[in-house]
Motif scaffolding. Structure first.
Motif, PDB file in Angstrom:
ATOM      1  N   ILE A 169       0.853  -1.096   0.095  1.00  0.00           N
ATOM      2  CA  ILE A 169       0.000  -0.159   0.032  1.00  0.00           C
ATOM      3  C   ILE A 169       0.827   1.210  -0.073  1.00  0.00           C
ATOM      4  O   ILE A 169       0.583   2.187  -0.749  1.00  0.00           O
ATOM      5  CB  ILE A 169      -0.782   0.200   1.125  1.00  0.00           C
ATOM      6  N   ILE A 170       1.950   1.181   0.724  1.00  0.00           N
ATOM      7  CA  ILE A 170       2.839   2.492   0.873  1.00  0.00           C
ATOM      8  C   ILE A 170       3.456   2.528  -0.459  1.00  0.00           C
ATOM      9  O   ILE A 170       3.761   3.764  -0.943  1.00  0.00           O
ATOM     10  CB  ILE A 170       3.776   2.157   2.143  1.00  0.00           C
ATOM     11  N   ASN A 171       3.787   1.386  -1.045  1.00  0.00           N
ATOM     12  CA  ASN A 171       4.643   1.442  -2.275  1.00  0.00           C
ATOM     13  C   ASN A 171       3.883   2.065  -3.349  1.00  0.00           C
ATOM     14  O   ASN A 171       4.044   2.733  -4.330  1.00  0.00           O
ATOM     15  CB  ASN A 171       5.251   0.338  -2.485  1.00  0.00           C
ATOM     16  N   PHE A 172       2.361   1.688  -3.286  1.00  0.00           N
ATOM     17  CA  PHE A 172       1.469   2.368  -4.338  1.00  0.00           C
ATOM     18  C   PHE A 172       1.416   3.840  -4.236  1.00  0.00           C
ATOM     19  O   PHE A 172       1.472   4.517  -5.223  1.00  0.00           O
ATOM     20  CB  PHE A 172      -0.160   1.744  -3.989  1.00  0.00           C
ATOM     21  N   PHE A 173       1.367   4.245  -2.733  1.00  0.00           N
ATOM     22  CA  PHE A 173       1.346   5.766  -2.882  1.00  0.00           C
ATOM     23  C   PHE A 173       2.640   6.395  -3.257  1.00  0.00           C
ATOM     24  O   PHE A 173       2.672   7.574  -4.061  1.00  0.00           O
ATOM     25  CB  PHE A 173       0.993   6.104  -1.381  1.00  0.00           C
ATOM     26  N   ARG A 174       3.765   5.630  -2.972  1.00  0.00           N
ATOM     27  CA  ARG A 174       4.817   6.390  -3.293  1.00  0.00           C
ATOM     28  C   ARG A 174       5.283   6.241  -4.764  1.00  0.00           C
ATOM     29  O   ARG A 174       5.773   7.394  -5.496  1.00  0.00           O
ATOM     30  CB  ARG A 174       6.112   5.548  -2.679  1.00  0.00           C
ATOM     31  N   HIS A 175       4.734   5.335  -5.502  1.00  0.00           N
ATOM     32  CA  HIS A 175       4.831   5.127  -7.150  1.00  0.00           C
ATOM     33  C   HIS A 175       3.925   6.271  -7.543  1.00  0.00           C
ATOM     34  O   HIS A 175       4.263   7.029  -8.728  1.00  0.00           O
ATOM     35  CB  HIS A 175       4.580   3.729  -7.549  1.00  0.00           C
ATOM     36  N   GLU A 176       2.641   6.441  -6.968  1.00  0.00           N
ATOM     37  CA  GLU A 176       1.788   7.365  -7.480  1.00  0.00           C
ATOM     38  C   GLU A 176       2.553   8.898  -7.440  1.00  0.00           C
ATOM     39  O   GLU A 176       2.434   9.683  -8.626  1.00  0.00           O
ATOM     40  CB  GLU A 176       0.412   7.364  -6.836  1.00  0.00           C
ATOM     41  N   LEU A 177       2.985   9.173  -6.343  1.00  0.00           N
ATOM     42  CA  LEU A 177       3.643  10.477  -6.323  1.00  0.00           C
ATOM     43  C   LEU A 177       4.766  10.695  -7.008  1.00  0.00           C
ATOM     44  O   LEU A 177       5.046  11.699  -7.695  1.00  0.00           O
ATOM     45  CB  LEU A 177       4.187  10.597  -4.598  1.00  0.00           C
ATOM     46  N   LEU A 178       5.769   9.470  -7.358  1.00  0.00           N
ATOM     47  CA  LEU A 178       6.786   9.637  -8.212  1.00  0.00           C
ATOM     48  C   LEU A 178       6.549   9.863  -9.625  1.00  0.00           C
ATOM     49  O   LEU A 178       6.877  10.760 -10.241  1.00  0.00           O
ATOM     50  CB  LEU A 178       7.652   8.642  -8.171  1.00  0.00           C
ATOM     51  N   GLN A 179       5.245   9.356  -9.927  1.00  0.00           N
ATOM     52  CA  GLN A 179       4.715   9.459 -11.296  1.00  0.00           C
ATOM     53  C   GLN A 179       4.285  10.743 -11.766  1.00  0.00           C
ATOM     54  O   GLN A 179       4.323  11.401 -12.650  1.00  0.00           O
ATOM     55  CB  GLN A 179       3.673   8.289 -11.541  1.00  0.00           C
ATOM     56  N   ASN A 180       3.499  11.526 -10.612  1.00  0.00           N
ATOM     57  CA  ASN A 180       3.013  12.606 -10.722  1.00  0.00           C
ATOM     58  C   ASN A 180       3.812  13.835 -10.332  1.00  0.00           C
ATOM     59  O   ASN A 180       3.418  15.143 -10.170  1.00  0.00           O
ATOM     60  CB  ASN A 180       1.845  12.833  -9.749  1.00  0.00           C
ATOM     61  N   GLU A 181       5.304  13.335  -9.929  1.00  0.00           N
ATOM     62  CA  GLU A 181       6.200  14.698  -9.624  1.00  0.00           C
ATOM     63  C   GLU A 181       6.100  15.551 -10.920  1.00  0.00           C
ATOM     64  O   GLU A 181       6.364  15.473 -11.980  1.00  0.00           O
ATOM     65  CB  GLU A 181       7.571  13.863  -9.597  1.00  0.00           C
ATOM     66  N   PRO A 182       6.155  16.752 -10.328  1.00  0.00           N
ATOM     67  CA  PRO A 182       6.144  17.914 -11.511  1.00  0.00           C
ATOM     68  C   PRO A 182       7.306  18.065 -12.231  1.00  0.00           C
ATOM     69  O   PRO A 182       8.457  17.936 -11.930  1.00  0.00           O
ATOM     70  CB  PRO A 182       5.786  19.391 -10.674  1.00  0.00           C
ATOM     71  N   GLN A 183       7.123  18.114 -13.705  1.00  0.00           N
ATOM     72  CA  GLN A 183       8.146  18.273 -14.457  1.00  0.00           C
ATOM     73  C   GLN A 183       9.110  19.530 -14.231  1.00  0.00           C
ATOM     74  O   GLN A 183       8.486  20.395 -13.703  1.00  0.00           O
ATOM     75  CB  GLN A 183       7.729  18.202 -15.923  1.00  0.00           C
ATOM     76  N   LEU A 184      10.133  19.244 -14.532  1.00  0.00           N
ATOM     77  CA  LEU A 184      11.092  20.261 -14.319  1.00  0.00           C
ATOM     78  C   LEU A 184      11.434  21.357 -15.668  1.00  0.00           C
ATOM     79  O   LEU A 184      11.999  20.801 -16.737  1.00  0.00           O
ATOM     80  CB  LEU A 184      12.611  19.941 -13.832  1.00  0.00           C
ATOM     81  N   ASN A 185      10.963  22.518 -15.787  1.00  0.00           N
ATOM     82  CA  ASN A 185      11.507  23.299 -16.822  1.00  0.00           C
ATOM     83  C   ASN A 185      12.286  24.379 -16.528  1.00  0.00           C
ATOM     84  O   ASN A 185      12.759  24.585 -15.221  1.00  0.00           O
ATOM     85  CB  ASN A 185      10.102  24.375 -17.026  1.00  0.00           C
ATOM     86  N   GLY A 186      13.188  25.083 -17.200  1.00  0.00           N
ATOM     87  CA  GLY A 186      14.219  25.879 -16.968  1.00  0.00           C
ATOM     88  C   GLY A 186      14.075  27.293 -17.445  1.00  0.00           C
ATOM     89  O   GLY A 186      13.318  27.511 -18.509  1.00  0.00           O
ATOM     90  N   LEU A 187      14.286  28.012 -16.777  1.00  0.00           N
ATOM     91  CA  LEU A 187      14.274  29.564 -17.076  1.00  0.00           C
ATOM     92  C   LEU A 187      15.573  30.443 -16.873  1.00  0.00           C
ATOM     93  O   LEU A 187      15.906  30.529 -15.777  1.00  0.00           O
ATOM     94  CB  LEU A 187      13.286  30.274 -16.163  1.00  0.00           C
ATOM     95  N   VAL A 188      16.037  31.035 -18.290  1.00  0.00           N
ATOM     96  CA  VAL A 188      17.209  31.611 -18.046  1.00  0.00           C
ATOM     97  C   VAL A 188      16.786  33.170 -17.941  1.00  0.00           C
ATOM     98  O   VAL A 188      16.299  33.780 -18.877  1.00  0.00           O
ATOM     99  CB  VAL A 188      18.031  31.636 -19.222  1.00  0.00           C
TER     100      VAL A 188
END
Length: 382
Positions: A169-188
């Motif tokens: 159950i814990i691994n399920f939530f951890r995996h979901e959070l990793l999958q939904n981690e915000p993408q990283l954009n760059g700004l100069v």
């Protein structure tokens, strides 16, 4: 206007429905205890007390809000019911919100199948709009027939035993959070007027190309999308069209306006923001920063030995920083460093303090040129 991703409470929320309230609370406790080191966790519920209760403390006397600074926590009591918008504001810093689905709804659901709560679950079947996991109590062997009908893809969902499947159950939530981690954009950040320097710092050629292009190319290794920040359309038209640009929509605020404009363009991304006047930033430093990114915090920044404060102009700002930056602006502050100093951030020690050298004058530019030429000569020799 792009709206941030959010449910009733936050970006990642699950209503746990179908079990007793005691079972739901115990499960939430265990999941939160396992994830709290990595993520900001929150829980939402409704009181079981069916009797009309008097408001606590000074709310009884007519106060709209009462704040108490407790020894181990802070407490806020509200007189008025929370609107959906106020809920989202209060839960904005949470990475995961677990909800007692017997009383509250959320955009995703975890269903407990318990024979003793069969009729209760059947009454709530209309709330099962996005079931992501099924948990079986000891008194059942499979989901109820009405649940199978309501959730046609039930057989493809993760199904665990409620009482002995906790690691899964814990691994399920951890995996979901990793999958939904915000993408990283760059700004100069290249929109400054470079008054002290006398020339546009973004156009200085340190390594065979203009600094704004060098930094944008460097960020492409670490970020999904990279933009060069411009103060206005006139400056934007000067940029090589092969580079993405982002014009300030919060004008007259310097770097603060550039950061806000980036979040306005994409409030669901995290932004790695870097200024053009840090010419000694290299690939190794960006590797270190991105490897130590903390999504739990508002931002991940370096401690500047020169100022003894966080360095805001090479910082990863998480999506949860957007409302924080706006709140500071509403109070009359437009200093990114002030936001970092007064927010929950992950503060890193810079591997090489020289990397954060700031160039604002011709004298500083000459010194940094010598450093860069020396490094390039060493690299060629090796």
């Amino acid at each position: 206007m792009v709206r941030p991703i959010a449910g009733k409470f936050g970006r990642n929320e699950w209503a746990i429905v179908g079990g007793t309230c005691t079972a739901i609370k115990l499960l939430a406790d265990k999941v939160i205890a396992a994830l709290a080191i990595e993520y900001n966790c929150a829980y939402a519920d409704t009181s079981h007390n069916d009797d009309m209760m008097k408001p606590p403390g000074r709310l009884t006397s007519g106060a709209a809000l009462e704040y108490t600074d407790q020894i181990n926590f802070s407490q806020l009591n509200y007189k008025a019911p929370l609107t959906l918008f106020k809920q989202r504001e209060l839960f904005a810093q949470a990475d995961i919100v677990l909800v007692n689905g017997n009383h509250q709804q959320a955009q995703a659901q975890v269903v407990i199948v318990d024979i003793n709560k069969r009729s209760s679950l059947e009454r709530r079947v209309g709330q099962l709009t996005n079931v992501r996991m099924i948990l079986l109590a000891d008194n059942v062997t499979e989901p109820f027939d009405f649940l199978k009908k309501a959730v046609p893809n039930w057989h493809s969902l993760p199904i665990f035993r409620l009482n002995d499947g906790l690691p899964h159950i814990i691994n399920f939530f951890r995996h979901e959070l990793l999958q939904n981690e915000p993408q990283l954009n760059g700004l100069v950040l290249a929109g400054g007027k470079s008054t002290r320097m006398g020339i546009d710092k973004g156009t200085v050629n340190w390594r065979g190309k203009e600094q704004r292009y060098y930094m944008a190319d460097l960020l492409k290794e670490f970020c999904k999308d990279v933009f060069i920040s411009c103060r206005d359309v006139a400056q934007q038209e000067e940029i090589d069209p092969q580079y993405n640009t982002l014009t300030d929509t919060f004008t007259g605020l310097g770097p603060y306006g550039g950061i806000l404009s980036a979040f306005r363009q994409n409030p669901n991304a995290a932004w790695l923001v870097i200024a053009c006047d840090l010419p000694l930033v290299d690939e190794q430093l960006l590797h270190h920063l991105t490897d130590h990114r903390s999504v739990k915090h508002v931002a991940t920044a370096y401690h500047s030995k020169a100022t003894d404060f966080p360095e805001p102009l090479i910082t990863i700002w998480e999506p949860k920083a957007y409302p924080v930056i706006l709140q500071f602006l509403s109070q009359g502050y437009s200093c990114p460093r002030k936001v970092l100093i007064n927010s929950d951030i992950s503060l890193l020690q810079v591997p090489n303090a020289e990397s954060l050298s700031n160039v604002n004058t011709p004298e500083e530019m000459d010194r940094v040129k010598r450093i860069i030429h020396h490094k390039l000569a060493q690299s060629d020799a090796s």
